[in-house]
Design a protein around this motif. Structure first.
Motif, short mmCIF file in Angstrom:
data_model
loop_
_atom_site.label_atom_id
_atom_site.label_comp_id
_atom_site.label_asym_id
_atom_site.label_seq_id
_atom_site.Cartn_x
_atom_site.Cartn_y
_atom_site.Cartn_z
N ASP A 256 0.42 -1.09 -0.29
CA ASP A 256 -0.19 0.58 0.09
C ASP A 256 0.48 1.23 -0.13
O ASP A 256 1.64 1.17 0.43
N ILE A 257 0.27 2.30 -0.76
CA ILE A 257 1.13 3.59 -0.99
C ILE A 257 1.13 4.66 0.42
O ILE A 257 -0.30 4.78 0.18
N PHE B 52 -3.01 4.95 -0.53
CA PHE B 52 -3.69 5.09 -1.14
C PHE B 52 -3.28 3.27 -0.77
O PHE B 52 -2.72 2.79 -1.42
N ILE C 298 -3.13 0.35 -2.45
CA ILE C 298 -3.72 -0.18 -3.49
C ILE C 298 -3.98 -2.35 -3.15
O ILE C 298 -4.33 -2.72 -4.37
N VAL C 299 -3.09 -2.49 -2.56
CA VAL C 299 -2.54 -4.32 -2.17
C VAL C 299 -4.00 -4.48 -1.92
O VAL C 299 -4.60 -5.48 -1.99
N THR C 300 -4.49 -3.68 -0.91
CA THR C 300 -5.21 -3.89 -0.40
C THR C 300 -6.75 -4.06 -1.38
O THR C 300 -7.43 -5.07 -1.59
N CYS C 301 -7.23 -2.79 -2.18
CA CYS C 301 -8.29 -2.92 -3.11
C CYS C 301 -8.47 -4.09 -4.02
O CYS C 301 -8.91 -5.05 -4.41
N LEU C 302 -6.49 -4.49 -4.37
CA LEU C 302 -7.07 -5.99 -5.42
C LEU C 302 -7.00 -6.71 -4.82
O LEU C 302 -7.95 -8.28 -4.97
N SER D 190 -10.57 -7.09 -4.09
CA SER D 190 -11.02 -7.41 -5.39
C SER D 190 -11.15 -8.81 -5.62
O SER D 190 -12.49 -9.40 -6.57
#
Length: 68
Positions: free
Chosen positions: A33-34, A45, A47-51, A54
């Motif tokens: 995560d950024i 942000f 990003i890895v959590t969102c992926l 998903s």
């Protein structure tokens, strides 16, 4: 119409449970995560959590669709 109401309440309860899990387990801070911190400003942000979410939701919806 009452079926839609029950579905909305159920989805709301699921979101509350997920929110509590994220809040108390630190799940939302996965490696990758950024996070940018400059002065008094923090930009996060996930990003890895969102992926990850998903993929999990896609699997859940796939299983549900197989039983319908």
């Amino acid at each position: 119409m009452e079926g839609i109401g029950k579905m909305i309440v159920t989805i709301g309860l699921i979101l509350v449970v997920i929110g509590l899990l994220v809040q108390f387990t630190g799940f939302g801070r996965l490696p990758g995560d950024i996070i940018i911190r400059k002065g008094n400003t923090t930009f996060y942000f996930p990003i890895v959590t969102c992926l990850f979410l998903s993929v999990i939701l896609s699997l859940i919806l796939f299983v549900i669709s197989r039983f319908r």
